[in-house]
Design a protein around this motif. Structure first.
Motif, PDB file in Angstrom:
ATOM      1  N   LEU A 168       0.858  -1.185   0.000  1.00  0.00           N
ATOM      2  CA  LEU A 168       0.000   0.000   0.000  1.00  0.00           C
ATOM      3  C   LEU A 168       0.893   1.233   0.000  1.00  0.00           C
ATOM      4  O   LEU A 168       1.633   1.484   0.957  1.00  0.00           O
ATOM      5  CB  LEU A 168      -0.913  -0.008   1.232  1.00  0.00           C
ATOM      6  CG  LEU A 168      -1.934   1.111   1.358  1.00  0.00           C
ATOM      7  CD1 LEU A 168      -2.905   1.073   0.191  1.00  0.00           C
ATOM      8  CD2 LEU A 168      -2.700   0.986   2.666  1.00  0.00           C
ATOM      9  N   TYR A 169       0.855   2.009  -1.076  1.00  0.00           N
ATOM     10  CA  TYR A 169       1.740   3.159  -1.231  1.00  0.00           C
ATOM     11  C   TYR A 169       1.077   4.427  -0.682  1.00  0.00           C
ATOM     12  O   TYR A 169      -0.154   4.563  -0.701  1.00  0.00           O
ATOM     13  CB  TYR A 169       2.104   3.341  -2.700  1.00  0.00           C
ATOM     14  CG  TYR A 169       2.899   2.191  -3.241  1.00  0.00           C
ATOM     15  CD1 TYR A 169       4.281   2.171  -3.151  1.00  0.00           C
ATOM     16  CD2 TYR A 169       2.262   1.094  -3.821  1.00  0.00           C
ATOM     17  CE1 TYR A 169       5.013   1.107  -3.639  1.00  0.00           C
ATOM     18  CE2 TYR A 169       2.978   0.024  -4.303  1.00  0.00           C
ATOM     19  CZ  TYR A 169       4.356   0.035  -4.211  1.00  0.00           C
ATOM     20  OH  TYR A 169       5.067  -1.035  -4.688  1.00  0.00           O
ATOM     21  N   PRO A 170       1.879   5.386  -0.194  1.00  0.00           N
ATOM     22  CA  PRO A 170       1.311   6.589   0.428  1.00  0.00           C
ATOM     23  C   PRO A 170       0.416   7.401  -0.496  1.00  0.00           C
ATOM     24  O   PRO A 170      -0.551   8.002  -0.057  1.00  0.00           O
ATOM     25  CB  PRO A 170       2.556   7.385   0.843  1.00  0.00           C
ATOM     26  CG  PRO A 170       3.653   6.383   0.948  1.00  0.00           C
ATOM     27  CD  PRO A 170       3.356   5.342  -0.087  1.00  0.00           C
ATOM     28  N   ASN A 171       0.715   7.439  -1.788  1.00  0.00           N
ATOM     29  CA  ASN A 171      -0.055   8.269  -2.710  1.00  0.00           C
ATOM     30  C   ASN A 171      -1.176   7.502  -3.409  1.00  0.00           C
ATOM     31  O   ASN A 171      -1.759   7.988  -4.385  1.00  0.00           O
ATOM     32  CB  ASN A 171       0.872   8.874  -3.771  1.00  0.00           C
ATOM     33  CG  ASN A 171       1.635   7.807  -4.535  1.00  0.00           C
ATOM     34  OD1 ASN A 171       1.605   6.646  -4.159  1.00  0.00           O
ATOM     35  ND2 ASN A 171       2.300   8.202  -5.600  1.00  0.00           N
ATOM     36  N   THR A 172      -1.491   6.285  -2.937  1.00  0.00           N
ATOM     37  CA  THR A 172      -2.563   5.497  -3.554  1.00  0.00           C
ATOM     38  C   THR A 172      -3.925   6.020  -3.119  1.00  0.00           C
ATOM     39  O   THR A 172      -4.187   6.190  -1.928  1.00  0.00           O
ATOM     40  CB  THR A 172      -2.441   4.009  -3.166  1.00  0.00           C
ATOM     41  OG1 THR A 172      -1.154   3.519  -3.558  1.00  0.00           O
ATOM     42  CG2 THR A 172      -3.516   3.189  -3.856  1.00  0.00           C
ATOM     43  N   ASN A 173      -4.804   6.278  -4.078  1.00  0.00           N
ATOM     44  CA  ASN A 173      -6.157   6.744  -3.795  1.00  0.00           C
ATOM     45  C   ASN A 173      -7.070   5.527  -3.664  1.00  0.00           C
ATOM     46  O   ASN A 173      -7.549   4.973  -4.659  1.00  0.00           O
ATOM     47  CB  ASN A 173      -6.636   7.669  -4.915  1.00  0.00           C
ATOM     48  CG  ASN A 173      -7.989   8.283  -4.597  1.00  0.00           C
ATOM     49  OD1 ASN A 173      -8.565   8.044  -3.527  1.00  0.00           O
ATOM     50  ND2 ASN A 173      -8.510   9.088  -5.507  1.00  0.00           N
ATOM     51  N   LEU A 174      -7.323   5.111  -2.430  1.00  0.00           N
ATOM     52  CA  LEU A 174      -8.104   3.903  -2.192  1.00  0.00           C
ATOM     53  C   LEU A 174      -9.587   4.091  -2.495  1.00  0.00           C
ATOM     54  O   LEU A 174     -10.331   3.104  -2.558  1.00  0.00           O
ATOM     55  CB  LEU A 174      -7.929   3.445  -0.745  1.00  0.00           C
ATOM     56  CG  LEU A 174      -6.512   3.020  -0.342  1.00  0.00           C
ATOM     57  CD1 LEU A 174      -6.483   2.595   1.112  1.00  0.00           C
ATOM     58  CD2 LEU A 174      -6.010   1.896  -1.235  1.00  0.00           C
ATOM     59  N   GLU A 175     -10.024   5.326  -2.655  1.00  0.00           N
ATOM     60  CA  GLU A 175     -11.441   5.566  -2.922  1.00  0.00           C
ATOM     61  C   GLU A 175     -11.805   5.262  -4.368  1.00  0.00           C
ATOM     62  O   GLU A 175     -12.949   4.923  -4.661  1.00  0.00           O
ATOM     63  CB  GLU A 175     -11.791   7.029  -2.595  1.00  0.00           C
ATOM     64  CG  GLU A 175     -11.608   7.402  -1.133  1.00  0.00           C
ATOM     65  CD  GLU A 175     -12.561   6.640  -0.225  1.00  0.00           C
ATOM     66  OE1 GLU A 175     -13.669   6.298  -0.685  1.00  0.00           O
ATOM     67  OE2 GLU A 175     -12.196   6.389   0.935  1.00  0.00           O
ATOM     68  N   ASN A 176     -10.839   5.382  -5.273  1.00  0.00           N
ATOM     69  CA  ASN A 176     -11.167   5.279  -6.696  1.00  0.00           C
ATOM     70  C   ASN A 176     -10.382   4.211  -7.444  1.00  0.00           C
ATOM     71  O   ASN A 176     -10.486   4.124  -8.666  1.00  0.00           O
ATOM     72  CB  ASN A 176     -10.916   6.623  -7.397  1.00  0.00           C
ATOM     73  CG  ASN A 176     -11.775   7.734  -6.832  1.00  0.00           C
ATOM     74  OD1 ASN A 176     -12.952   7.516  -6.547  1.00  0.00           O
ATOM     75  ND2 ASN A 176     -11.210   8.910  -6.651  1.00  0.00           N
ATOM     76  N   CYS A 177      -9.574   3.404  -6.771  1.00  0.00           N
ATOM     77  CA  CYS A 177      -8.736   2.454  -7.498  1.00  0.00           C
ATOM     78  C   CYS A 177      -9.160   1.019  -7.200  1.00  0.00           C
ATOM     79  O   CYS A 177      -9.601   0.699  -6.095  1.00  0.00           O
ATOM     80  CB  CYS A 177      -7.259   2.646  -7.159  1.00  0.00           C
ATOM     81  SG  CYS A 177      -6.688   1.779  -5.686  1.00  0.00           S
ATOM     82  N   THR A 178      -9.069   0.174  -8.214  1.00  0.00           N
ATOM     83  CA  THR A 178      -9.172  -1.272  -8.083  1.00  0.00           C
ATOM     84  C   THR A 178      -8.076  -1.888  -8.943  1.00  0.00           C
ATOM     85  O   THR A 178      -7.687  -1.324  -9.969  1.00  0.00           O
ATOM     86  CB  THR A 178     -10.543  -1.810  -8.538  1.00  0.00           C
ATOM     87  OG1 THR A 178     -10.816  -1.366  -9.868  1.00  0.00           O
ATOM     88  CG2 THR A 178     -11.645  -1.344  -7.600  1.00  0.00           C
ATOM     89  N   PHE A 179      -7.599  -3.042  -8.531  1.00  0.00           N
ATOM     90  CA  PHE A 179      -6.457  -3.652  -9.204  1.00  0.00           C
ATOM     91  C   PHE A 179      -6.795  -4.038 -10.637  1.00  0.00           C
ATOM     92  O   PHE A 179      -7.859  -4.572 -10.938  1.00  0.00           O
ATOM     93  CB  PHE A 179      -6.015  -4.899  -8.435  1.00  0.00           C
ATOM     94  CG  PHE A 179      -4.901  -5.655  -9.102  1.00  0.00           C
ATOM     95  CD1 PHE A 179      -3.577  -5.312  -8.877  1.00  0.00           C
ATOM     96  CD2 PHE A 179      -5.183  -6.701  -9.974  1.00  0.00           C
ATOM     97  CE1 PHE A 179      -2.548  -6.000  -9.489  1.00  0.00           C
ATOM     98  CE2 PHE A 179      -4.159  -7.400 -10.589  1.00  0.00           C
ATOM     99  CZ  PHE A 179      -2.848  -7.052 -10.354  1.00  0.00           C
TER     100      PHE A 179
END
Length: 389
Positions: A168-179
């Motif tokens: 999990l990277y600091p700049n990852t937007n978990l609200e809008n991303c899926t693998f």
């Protein structure tokens, strides 16, 4: 040697990854309580209902199909070992008082369809699953859109004691991303549909009877620092990299099915278990909702290794490489003796070299000539004896 050190990087020592994993599931589905959904009732299902348990390390079970039985404590008929009864003595418990669903009372009573069954004390009514409804397909139709957040932390305590890495990277937007395998290769949120596609599974198949899927996270980390030319031009970037060393260490994801397909002719191919929600009903009686859950069990499997330059490793491998040359010389000598027809020429060359060396020694120290010549004859005799054998 070049292949060993350049391609295989045998100058590095290795350590297996030490890992921890946590999982969180999100999603909503609804059953309308009619048709094949009648047994499930008219209700909304959220992660508290279908993710069992809601949070667990390394694995999670997502319910996709179910059979529900509402029960209370009481006495009800039970068919034991496919046998019926005619008199109470047929239901005498003896040493088998405990049955699959309760404790025998020793009383024989009329059961369903006029047959006589033994009465047992336990949760009533006993679960009677309708196979046709179960096999009609998964009941939580929105399950492919459920998301699974996987948090994986790794470290190599021997190679880099204070170094830890997350997927999990600091700049990852978990609200809008899926693998996905495009722009979101390092997003740790997977839809259930994506995991099924990676494992080559069909939702209608595994969602009906259940399956065990393994999601593999592979870490192959090079813990030697990369050459970064930015530090020569941007001092601030250099200090930033010092806080998080620029190692080559990224996760790679794969998925596969770990159990047998339901179509395979094996005993108990489905994945299911039972759990209950107990409560006090409107009559003040202890009751429960028994749920036989079918679903997808996802296991997170982490593997990998870290590699780092080590002086003792490179010296050991260099010594092994030099030893190969010595063995090669011995192997060539043996091959010449057994393969070439002109073996006499090989012996002649060896003798010429030996006599030229011995003549030089005898010229300056004639006293060691006789012992040296005798020793050469002994060695030559032993070597030829071995070849004859």
């Amino acid at each position: 040697m070049a292949y060993s050190f350049v391609v295989k990087k045998e100058y590095q020592t290795r350590e297996d990854v030490v890992s921890s994993v946590t999982i969180k599931v999100k999603g909503i589905s609804r059953t309308n309580g009619s048709g094949i959904f009648q047994n499930a009732g008219s209700r909304t299902w959220d992660p508290v209902d279908f993710a069992i348990p809601p949070q667990t390390p390394n694995s999670v079970f997502i319910m996709t199909n179910m059979w529900i039985t509402n029960q209370t404590q009481g006495i009800c008929p039970e068919k034991i070992y496919n046998k019926t009864c005619t008199v109470d003595s047929d239901c005498a418990c003896g040493n088998d008082c405990v049955t699959r669903n309760g404790i025998l009372t020793g009383i024989c009573d009329n059961g369903n369809n006029g047959s006589k069954l033994c009465l047992a004390y336990g949760w009533c009514p006993i679960e009677v699953e309708n196979k046709e409804i179960i096999n009609s397909g998964p009941k939580l139709l929105n399950a492919p859109d459920f998301t699974v957040l996987i948090k994986n932390t790794i470290q190599f305590p021997t190679l880099r004691r204070h170094y830890k890495k997350r997927n999990l990277y600091p700049n990852t937007n978990l609200e809008n991303c899926t693998f996905d395998f495009g722009d979101n290769l390092y997003c740790p949120i997977f839809t259930l549909k994506r995991i099924l596609n990676m494992a080559n599974c069909d939702f209608e198949d595994v969602g009906t009877k259940g399956a065990v899927l393994g999601l593999l996270i592979e870490w192959n980390c090079n813990l030697d620092k990369k050459l970064n030319l930015d530090k020569w031009f941007n001092l601030r970037s250099h200090y930033k990299l010092r806080r998080e060393p620029p190692y080559d260490c990224e996760p790679h994801y794969r998925a596969r099915r770990l159990d047998f397909n339901v179509a395979t002719n094996i005993a108990s191919p489905s994945i299911n278990f039972r759990y209950g929600n107990s409560y006090i009903n409107s009559n003040g009686i202890l009751a429960r909702q028994l749920i036989k859950a079918y679903g997808i069990w996802i296991k997170i499997l982490v593997s990998g290794e870290g590699k780092k330059f080590d002086r003792s490793t490179i010296l050991f491998n260099l010594g092994a490489s030099v030893g190969i040359f010595a063995f090669a010389s011995f192997a060539i000598n043996i091959a010449i003796h057994f393969i070439l027809k002109e073996t006499w020429a090989f012996h002649k060359k060896i003798n010429e070299d030996w006599y030229s060396t011995a003549s030089f020694v005898w010229k300056y120290n004639p006293y060691i000539w006789v012992p040296c010549r005798k020793r050469h004859q002994e060695v030559n005799y032993i070597f030829n004896s071995v070849l004859k054998v």
